[in-house]
Write an enzyme that holds these catalytic residues in place. Sequence first.
Site, PDB file in Angstrom:
ATOM      1  N   ARG A  91       0.827  -1.221   0.000  1.00 47.07           N
ATOM      2  CA  ARG A  91       0.000   0.000   0.000  1.00 47.07           C
ATOM      3  C   ARG A  91       0.854   1.260   0.000  1.00 47.07           C
ATOM      4  O   ARG A  91       0.389   2.341  -0.337  1.00 47.07           O
ATOM      5  CB  ARG A  91      -0.947   0.027   1.215  1.00 47.07           C
ATOM      6  CG  ARG A  91      -1.986  -1.056   1.248  1.00 47.07           C
ATOM      7  CD  ARG A  91      -2.831  -1.077  -0.021  1.00 47.07           C
ATOM      8  NE  ARG A  91      -3.287   0.233  -0.434  1.00 47.07           N
ATOM      9  CZ  ARG A  91      -4.354   0.862   0.039  1.00 47.07           C
ATOM     10  NH1 ARG A  91      -5.115   0.292   0.931  1.00 47.07           N
ATOM     11  NH2 ARG A  91      -4.691   2.067  -0.399  1.00 47.07           N
ATOM     12  N   ARG A 146       4.283   2.082  10.237  1.00 45.44           N
ATOM     13  CA  ARG A 146       4.206   0.634  10.506  1.00 45.44           C
ATOM     14  C   ARG A 146       4.970   0.202  11.752  1.00 45.44           C
ATOM     15  O   ARG A 146       4.845  -0.950  12.157  1.00 45.44           O
ATOM     16  CB  ARG A 146       4.687  -0.143   9.281  1.00 45.44           C
ATOM     17  CG  ARG A 146       3.879   0.140   8.012  1.00 45.44           C
ATOM     18  CD  ARG A 146       2.410  -0.195   8.153  1.00 45.44           C
ATOM     19  NE  ARG A 146       1.683   0.015   6.904  1.00 45.44           N
ATOM     20  CZ  ARG A 146       0.428  -0.326   6.697  1.00 45.44           C
ATOM     21  NH1 ARG A 146      -0.280  -0.875   7.660  1.00 45.44           N
ATOM     22  NH2 ARG A 146      -0.154  -0.098   5.533  1.00 45.44           N
ATOM     23  N   HIS A 170       8.814   7.327   6.136  1.00 49.64           N
ATOM     24  CA  HIS A 170       7.352   7.528   6.215  1.00 49.64           C
ATOM     25  C   HIS A 170       6.669   6.184   6.488  1.00 49.64           C
ATOM     26  O   HIS A 170       5.785   6.083   7.357  1.00 49.64           O
ATOM     27  CB  HIS A 170       6.873   8.147   4.899  1.00 49.64           C
ATOM     28  CG  HIS A 170       5.387   8.315   4.812  1.00 49.64           C
ATOM     29  ND1 HIS A 170       4.696   9.197   5.609  1.00 49.64           N
ATOM     30  CD2 HIS A 170       4.455   7.700   4.039  1.00 49.64           C
ATOM     31  CE1 HIS A 170       3.408   9.124   5.332  1.00 49.64           C
ATOM     32  NE2 HIS A 170       3.224   8.217   4.380  1.00 49.64           N
ATOM     33  N   LEU A 194      15.178   6.733   1.286  1.00 43.39           N
ATOM     34  CA  LEU A 194      15.162   6.775   2.751  1.00 43.39           C
ATOM     35  C   LEU A 194      13.982   7.629   3.243  1.00 43.39           C
ATOM     36  O   LEU A 194      13.321   7.285   4.225  1.00 43.39           O
ATOM     37  CB  LEU A 194      16.495   7.372   3.237  1.00 43.39           C
ATOM     38  CG  LEU A 194      16.944   7.022   4.634  1.00 43.39           C
ATOM     39  CD1 LEU A 194      16.955   5.527   4.875  1.00 43.39           C
ATOM     40  CD2 LEU A 194      18.351   7.590   4.870  1.00 43.39           C
TER      41      LEU A 194
HETATM   42  C1  LIG Z   1      -2.785   1.555  10.987  1.00 40.46           C
HETATM   43  C2  LIG Z   1      -3.127   1.530   9.524  1.00 40.46           C
HETATM   44  C3  LIG Z   1      -4.347   1.025   9.100  1.00 40.46           C
HETATM   45  C4  LIG Z   1      -4.666   0.981   7.745  1.00 40.46           C
HETATM   46  N1  LIG Z   1      -5.867   0.447   7.357  1.00 40.46           N
HETATM   47  C5  LIG Z   1      -6.175   0.372   6.040  1.00 40.46           C
HETATM   48  C6  LIG Z   1      -7.408  -0.209   5.594  1.00 40.46           C
HETATM   49  O1  LIG Z   1      -8.222  -0.644   6.391  1.00 40.46           O
HETATM   50  N2  LIG Z   1      -7.656  -0.273   4.273  1.00 40.46           N
HETATM   51  C7  LIG Z   1      -6.776   0.230   3.339  1.00 40.46           C
HETATM   52  O2  LIG Z   1      -7.059   0.160   2.139  1.00 40.46           O
HETATM   53  N3  LIG Z   1      -5.608   0.778   3.722  1.00 40.46           N
HETATM   54  C8  LIG Z   1      -5.276   0.858   5.034  1.00 40.46           C
HETATM   55  N4  LIG Z   1      -4.082   1.394   5.419  1.00 40.46           N
HETATM   56  C9  LIG Z   1      -3.166   1.884   4.384  1.00 40.46           C
HETATM   57  C10 LIG Z   1      -3.156   3.454   4.321  1.00 40.46           C
HETATM   58  O3  LIG Z   1      -4.447   3.943   3.978  1.00 40.46           O
HETATM   59  C11 LIG Z   1      -2.128   3.928   3.302  1.00 40.46           C
HETATM   60  O4  LIG Z   1      -2.517   3.507   2.012  1.00 40.46           O
HETATM   61  C12 LIG Z   1      -0.754   3.367   3.567  1.00 40.46           C
HETATM   62  O5  LIG Z   1      -0.423   3.534   4.925  1.00 40.46           O
HETATM   63  C13 LIG Z   1       0.283   4.076   2.701  1.00 40.46           C
HETATM   64  O6  LIG Z   1       0.455   5.373   3.204  1.00 40.46           O
HETATM   65  P1  LIG Z   1       0.808   6.560   2.247  1.00 40.46           P
HETATM   66  O7  LIG Z   1      -0.232   6.732   1.164  1.00 40.46           O
HETATM   67  O8  LIG Z   1       1.045   7.777   3.093  1.00 40.46           O
HETATM   68  O9  LIG Z   1       2.210   6.074   1.650  1.00 40.46           O
HETATM   69  P2  LIG Z   1       2.758   6.080   0.163  1.00 40.46           P
HETATM   70  O10 LIG Z   1       1.830   5.378  -0.758  1.00 40.46           O
HETATM   71  O11 LIG Z   1       4.171   5.591   0.240  1.00 40.46           O
HETATM   72  O12 LIG Z   1       2.757   7.597  -0.223  1.00 40.46           O
HETATM   73  C14 LIG Z   1       3.595   8.523   0.481  1.00 40.46           C
HETATM   74  C15 LIG Z   1       2.990   9.894   0.344  1.00 40.46           C
HETATM   75  O13 LIG Z   1       2.986  10.250  -1.051  1.00 40.46           O
HETATM   76  C16 LIG Z   1       1.786  10.956  -1.365  1.00 40.46           C
HETATM   77  N5  LIG Z   1       1.026  10.170  -2.371  1.00 40.46           N
HETATM   78  C17 LIG Z   1       1.373   8.974  -2.899  1.00 40.46           C
HETATM   79  N6  LIG Z   1       0.488   8.602  -3.831  1.00 40.46           N
HETATM   80  C18 LIG Z   1      -0.449   9.572  -3.881  1.00 40.46           C
HETATM   81  C19 LIG Z   1      -1.643   9.764  -4.633  1.00 40.46           C
HETATM   82  N7  LIG Z   1      -2.050   8.909  -5.566  1.00 40.46           N
HETATM   83  N8  LIG Z   1      -2.369  10.872  -4.402  1.00 40.46           N
HETATM   84  C20 LIG Z   1      -1.977  11.786  -3.481  1.00 40.46           C
HETATM   85  N9  LIG Z   1      -0.866  11.667  -2.741  1.00 40.46           N
HETATM   86  C21 LIG Z   1      -0.107  10.582  -2.939  1.00 40.46           C
HETATM   87  C22 LIG Z   1       1.025  11.113  -0.068  1.00 40.46           C
HETATM   88  O14 LIG Z   1       1.394  12.332   0.540  1.00 40.46           O
HETATM   89  C23 LIG Z   1       1.524   9.971   0.773  1.00 40.46           C
HETATM   90  O15 LIG Z   1       1.407  10.196   2.187  1.00 40.46           O
HETATM   91  C24 LIG Z   1      -3.735   1.457   6.774  1.00 40.46           C
HETATM   92  C25 LIG Z   1      -2.507   1.962   7.206  1.00 40.46           C
HETATM   93  C26 LIG Z   1      -2.183   1.997   8.552  1.00 40.46           C
HETATM   94  C27 LIG Z   1      -0.836   2.534   8.974  1.00 40.46           C
END
Ligand SMILES: Cc1cc2nc3c(=O)[nH]c(=O)nc-3n(C[C@H](O)[C@H](O)[C@H](O)COP(=O)(O)OP(=O)(O)OC[C@H]3O[C@@H](n4cnc5c(N)ncnc54)[C@H](O)[C@@H]3O)c2cc1C
Length: 259
Positions: free
Chosen positions: A30, A150, A145, A140
């Site tokens: 994810r 996690r 992040h 990094l």
């Molecule tokens: C405790 C916990 C519970 C969770 N439960 C669920 C769940 O029930 N179901 C589920 O589907 N997921 C779940 N997730 C996954 C969560 O919703 C995120 O998808 C995942 O943590 C990745 O985070 P991220 O998007 O910040 O990271 P990355 O995908 O690595 O992205 C990093 C940063 O890049 C930017 N970014 C990347 N892609 C985009 C985009 N397309 N549009 C806008 N900005 C972008 C954002 O600022 C993002 O924070 C969970 C995560 C955690 C930690």
Amino acid sequence: MRMRHTSPFEMAVVKLHIKAPIFVLRQLIRHRTHAANEYSARYSIVPDEYYIPEIGDIAVQSTTNRQGRGESVSGQDALTVQRLIREHSDDSYDLYESLLAERSNFGVGLSGSFEGIARETARMVLPVNFYSEIYWTQSLHNLFHLLKLRMDHHAQLEIRELANGIYRLVQPLFPLATEAFEDYILGALNLSRMEFELLKSLTSSLNLYDIGTQQVLTPSTYLHNMIKDAGSLKDFGISVGMSERELRDFITKWDFEIE
Ligand SMILES: Cc1cc2nc3c(=O)[nH]c(=O)nc-3n(C[C@H](O)[C@H](O)[C@H](O)COP(=O)(O)OP(=O)(O)OC[C@H]3O[C@@H](n4cnc5c(N)ncnc54)[C@H](O)[C@@H]3O)c2cc1C
């Protein structure tokens, strides 16, 4: 790191070879800011390796967090759950192997005149506790992040263990960057507006003497008394604009002792 000047941390890149249960990799993937290549179960045969939770990690569904575990189950029940998961995994792998077998004697009316079912189809019967492997490349900055999310106690135990393991590998390679990560990201607290307001009101009452209870009020006792006056965590939460779960998180963040 302190000022969120993040681009220097994007210059360093980590490449990992990760082996983890499919349900953990599914959470990992994810995090979109990576390049990954996973072991192909269309091409190769999946090894007979699956994950079984430890006895102490087998718990009932949490009543306060829909995404988490609650109390551990008793030793005997945990053993039974372990056994059931193991039996189910073994049965699934037996079925997988039967489907792959060259002259299938699966016993459900197959003619057996073909060379085994395709790997990409046979794998469908394997549960998500089977291991897979992935090569994972990430800057990094993006890894930090991922680790912040996690390694947190809200994350599922199994991915938390993976994240902690990754951190143990990465930390000695980037001692300065990881020290900054620990100081300004990992060990830092993020407060919502409501948490900040509540904290301000609690600290302004620091060390006041309550004539009624003849207590020196600490933020913890002050909060405890306010919750008691409100009648419940839920009702007090409403009065400060928080859900009960947000309030519980706030209490955990500060290690307040609330009965
Ligand atoms: C405790 C916990 C519970 C969770 N439960 C669920 C769940 O029930 N179901 C589920 O589907 N997921 C779940 N997730 C996954 C969560 O919703 C995120 O998808 C995942 O943590 C990745 O985070 P991220 O998007 O910040 O990271 P990355 O995908 O690595 O992205 C990093 C940063 O890049 C930017 N970014 C990347 N892609 C985009 C985009 N397309 N549009 C806008 N900005 C972008 C954002 O600022 C993002 O924070 C969970 C995560 C955690 C930690």
